[in-house]
Enzyme design. Structure first.
Site, PDB file in Angstrom:
ATOM      1  N   LEU A 197       1.179   7.388   3.791  1.00 52.12           N
ATOM      2  CA  LEU A 197       2.371   7.173   4.603  1.00 52.12           C
ATOM      3  C   LEU A 197       3.505   6.459   3.884  1.00 52.12           C
ATOM      4  O   LEU A 197       4.668   6.638   4.238  1.00 52.12           O
ATOM      5  CB  LEU A 197       1.997   6.374   5.853  1.00 52.12           C
ATOM      6  CG  LEU A 197       0.960   7.018   6.770  1.00 52.12           C
ATOM      7  CD1 LEU A 197       0.589   6.068   7.893  1.00 52.12           C
ATOM      8  CD2 LEU A 197       1.477   8.326   7.328  1.00 52.12           C
ATOM      9  N   GLY A 246       0.827  -1.215   0.000  1.00 51.62           N
ATOM     10  CA  GLY A 246       0.000   0.000   0.000  1.00 51.62           C
ATOM     11  C   GLY A 246       0.851   1.252   0.000  1.00 51.62           C
ATOM     12  O   GLY A 246       0.520   2.267   0.610  1.00 51.62           O
ATOM     13  N   GLY A 247       1.972   1.190  -0.714  1.00 53.24           N
ATOM     14  CA  GLY A 247       3.002   2.218  -0.610  1.00 53.24           C
ATOM     15  C   GLY A 247       2.663   3.566  -1.211  1.00 53.24           C
ATOM     16  O   GLY A 247       3.370   4.534  -0.963  1.00 53.24           O
ATOM     17  N   LEU A 248       1.589   3.652  -1.994  1.00 56.54           N
ATOM     18  CA  LEU A 248       1.238   4.932  -2.609  1.00 56.54           C
ATOM     19  C   LEU A 248       0.198   5.697  -1.804  1.00 56.54           C
ATOM     20  O   LEU A 248      -0.310   6.722  -2.254  1.00 56.54           O
ATOM     21  CB  LEU A 248       0.720   4.712  -4.042  1.00 56.54           C
ATOM     22  CG  LEU A 248       1.743   4.128  -5.022  1.00 56.54           C
ATOM     23  CD1 LEU A 248       1.146   4.012  -6.413  1.00 56.54           C
ATOM     24  CD2 LEU A 248       3.023   4.971  -5.062  1.00 56.54           C
ATOM     25  N   GLY A 249      -0.120   5.209  -0.605  1.00 56.54           N
ATOM     26  CA  GLY A 249      -1.036   5.921   0.275  1.00 56.54           C
ATOM     27  C   GLY A 249      -0.343   7.079   0.971  1.00 56.54           C
ATOM     28  O   GLY A 249       0.767   7.489   0.618  1.00 56.54           O
ATOM     29  N   TYR A 262     -13.804  -0.695   9.114  1.00 61.56           N
ATOM     30  CA  TYR A 262     -12.407  -0.295   9.263  1.00 61.56           C
ATOM     31  C   TYR A 262     -11.932  -0.560  10.694  1.00 61.56           C
ATOM     32  O   TYR A 262     -10.883  -1.186  10.916  1.00 61.56           O
ATOM     33  CB  TYR A 262     -12.271   1.185   8.928  1.00 61.56           C
ATOM     34  CG  TYR A 262     -10.899   1.776   9.128  1.00 61.56           C
ATOM     35  CD1 TYR A 262      -9.821   1.360   8.367  1.00 61.56           C
ATOM     36  CD2 TYR A 262     -10.691   2.794  10.066  1.00 61.56           C
ATOM     37  CE1 TYR A 262      -8.561   1.917   8.540  1.00 61.56           C
ATOM     38  CE2 TYR A 262      -9.442   3.360  10.237  1.00 61.56           C
ATOM     39  CZ  TYR A 262      -8.379   2.917   9.480  1.00 61.56           C
ATOM     40  OH  TYR A 262      -7.141   3.478   9.659  1.00 61.56           O
ATOM     41  N   ASP A 298      -0.237  -7.247  -5.088  1.00 59.55           N
ATOM     42  CA  ASP A 298      -1.632  -7.341  -4.677  1.00 59.55           C
ATOM     43  C   ASP A 298      -1.686  -8.214  -3.429  1.00 59.55           C
ATOM     44  O   ASP A 298      -1.379  -9.410  -3.484  1.00 59.55           O
ATOM     45  CB  ASP A 298      -2.463  -7.961  -5.808  1.00 59.55           C
ATOM     46  CG  ASP A 298      -3.938  -8.094  -5.463  1.00 59.55           C
ATOM     47  OD1 ASP A 298      -4.318  -7.770  -4.317  1.00 59.55           O
ATOM     48  OD2 ASP A 298      -4.706  -8.521  -6.345  1.00 59.55           O
ATOM     49  N   ILE A 349      -0.945  -1.556  -6.033  1.00 59.83           N
ATOM     50  CA  ILE A 349      -1.608  -2.077  -7.236  1.00 59.83           C
ATOM     51  C   ILE A 349      -1.875  -0.951  -8.228  1.00 59.83           C
ATOM     52  O   ILE A 349      -2.441  -1.182  -9.281  1.00 59.83           O
ATOM     53  CB  ILE A 349      -2.928  -2.795  -6.890  1.00 59.83           C
ATOM     54  CG1 ILE A 349      -3.891  -1.854  -6.161  1.00 59.83           C
ATOM     55  CG2 ILE A 349      -2.652  -4.040  -6.060  1.00 59.83           C
ATOM     56  CD1 ILE A 349      -5.278  -2.438  -5.964  1.00 59.83           C
ATOM     57  N   ARG A 350      -1.472   0.271  -7.860  1.00 61.33           N
ATOM     58  CA  ARG A 350      -1.662   1.420  -8.757  1.00 61.33           C
ATOM     59  C   ARG A 350      -0.339   1.785  -9.437  1.00 61.33           C
ATOM     60  O   ARG A 350       0.728   1.478  -8.934  1.00 61.33           O
ATOM     61  CB  ARG A 350      -2.186   2.629  -7.981  1.00 61.33           C
ATOM     62  CG  ARG A 350      -3.593   2.448  -7.429  1.00 61.33           C
ATOM     63  CD  ARG A 350      -4.040   3.690  -6.690  1.00 61.33           C
ATOM     64  NE  ARG A 350      -3.340   3.851  -5.422  1.00 61.33           N
ATOM     65  CZ  ARG A 350      -2.976   5.031  -4.907  1.00 61.33           C
ATOM     66  NH1 ARG A 350      -3.181   6.142  -5.598  1.00 61.33           N
ATOM     67  NH2 ARG A 350      -2.374   5.095  -3.735  1.00 61.33           N
TER      68      ARG A 350
END
Length: 375
Positions: free
Chosen positions: A69, A64-67, A197, A108, A91-92
């Site tokens: 943080l 999830g590195g493009l979020g 969540y 993914d 995944i982006r």
């Protein structure tokens, strides 16, 4: 007796009998690994993290590195451990500046085989698991949030246990609910969240701690407050108003807040958050009295934040248009975090209070805006 202990004893006896110190047998024993997926419930197999040499740097994978943080953490870790030792994944498609600043791969978290190959092929030793759907977005798509936040976590836990990784999974203020003590909220108390969540975060805390006690997984978790950063856009969280206000204040001078003006929530500037993450990952295990810690820096309301921004930009106009879904979520969350255990156990200390936060955010966004206008 656990399987590994038996194998080690047999290997030792064989080596002594032959008095040759042959490497192949020893290597074969060390390379045997197990996964919770491969062990029956009646087994007493034990998992222990593989510790790397003090002179070696960890090899880090961030999901999830493009979020909000991931990019910032990668930048910090690359400065400390070397550019090629930190791999961002998502995944982006990454923007060009992210792609060219260090290793990036597609990952993914719902694809167990793909994740396992990444860990093996890149000799990963630390895994930072940021992939998740946030609070408001999760409520809009519960099945997807359940898949990403829970099923994806199970893949991560199994792979981390199988390969002896040091695993970091963040939790948040969302892990608490309306029956939790709110001011302050301690590390250990009632947790009955009312969002998918929040439920998934409590699940992550408990599963991580279970894998630690059952399999020896080196699991580490911090409950983040609302995180404020200038270089990323809001991503569907309930505390996103505290990021949006700075962008709107600089660009239009008008801000519409979707929470009530007296809604108090714990908050933290991103630099403090990333530093806390690195510090807890580097802390020797014997200094950790628990595996999930609250961390905090400040608590404020939208009105208090707006007043602080107006000290710098007095013409800022603020209106309140309440989003009932986000307000209900915020009303169930802590007003303040008790993070005394983190401060006592591993020396956590924040750098940014509200005045420093506002000055830093406005300076950054103002400079960014001026540059864009010049271009």
């Amino acid at each position: 007796m656990p399987v590994l202990r038996v194998l080690s004893r047999v290997a030792k006896q064989t080596l002594l009998a032959h008095e040759c110190g042959c490497q192949p047998l020893a290597v074969a024993v060390r390379s045997i690994s197990f996964s919770p997926r491969q062990v029956t419930s009646g087994s007493d197999a034990s998992f222990h993290s593989v510790s790397f040499s003090e002179t070696d740097h960890p090899k880090v994978l961030i999901t999830g590195g493009l979020g909000q943080l991931g990019v910032g953490l990668a930048k910090m870790l690359r400065k400390r451990f070397g550019k090629n030792n930190v791999i961002l994944s998502d995944i982006r498609k990454p923007p060009s500046n992210v792609f060219h600043n260090g290793p990036f791969i597609y990952a993914d978290i719902l694809d167990y085989k793909n994740l396992r190959e990444i860990v093996v092929n890149n000799r990963i030793t630390w895994l930072v698991h940021y992939s998740a759907l946030l609070s408001a977005v999760g409520e809009a798509n519960v099945p997807l949030a359940r898949a990403v936040n829970i099923t994806g976590l199970h893949n991560i836990l199994d792979i981390a246990a199988e390969h002896g990784l040091r695993l970091f999974v963040p939790s948040t203020i969302g892990a608490f609910g309306p029956t939790s003590p709110r001011n302050p909220t301690p590390d250990l108390c009632i947790q009955r969240p009312r969002t998918i969540y929040g439920v998934s975060k409590v699940h992550a805390e408990l599963m991580g701690e279970y894998y630690h006690h059952r399999y020896g997984l080196d699991f580490r978790c911090l409950r983040y407050p609302g995180i404020i950063s200038a270089d990323s856009q809001p991503g569907g969280g309930t505390t996103d108003y505290a990021v949006q206000i700075f962008h709107d204040a600089v660009k239009s001078g008008k801000f519409e807040c979707n929470l009530k003006q007296d809604t108090r929530l714990p908050m933290m500037y991103i630099d403090d958050c990333l530093r806390a993450t690195l510090e807890v990952m580097e802390t020797p295990a014997e200094h950790l009295s628990m595996r999930t810690y609250n961390i905090n820096a400040m608590s404020f309301t939208p009105d208090e934040l707006a007043q602080e921004v107006q000290k710098q930009l007095p013409d800022l106009q603020v209106e309140y248009n309440i989003d009932s879904v986000r307000q209900a979520i915020a009303d169930s969350w802590p007003m303040d975090f008790d993070d005394s255990n983190a401060r006592n156990d591993w020396g956590w200390k924040h750098d940014y209070d509200l005045p420093e936060l506002c000055q830093t955010m406005l300076n950054f966004i103002g400079a960014e805006t001026r540059m864009a206008q010049a271009n």
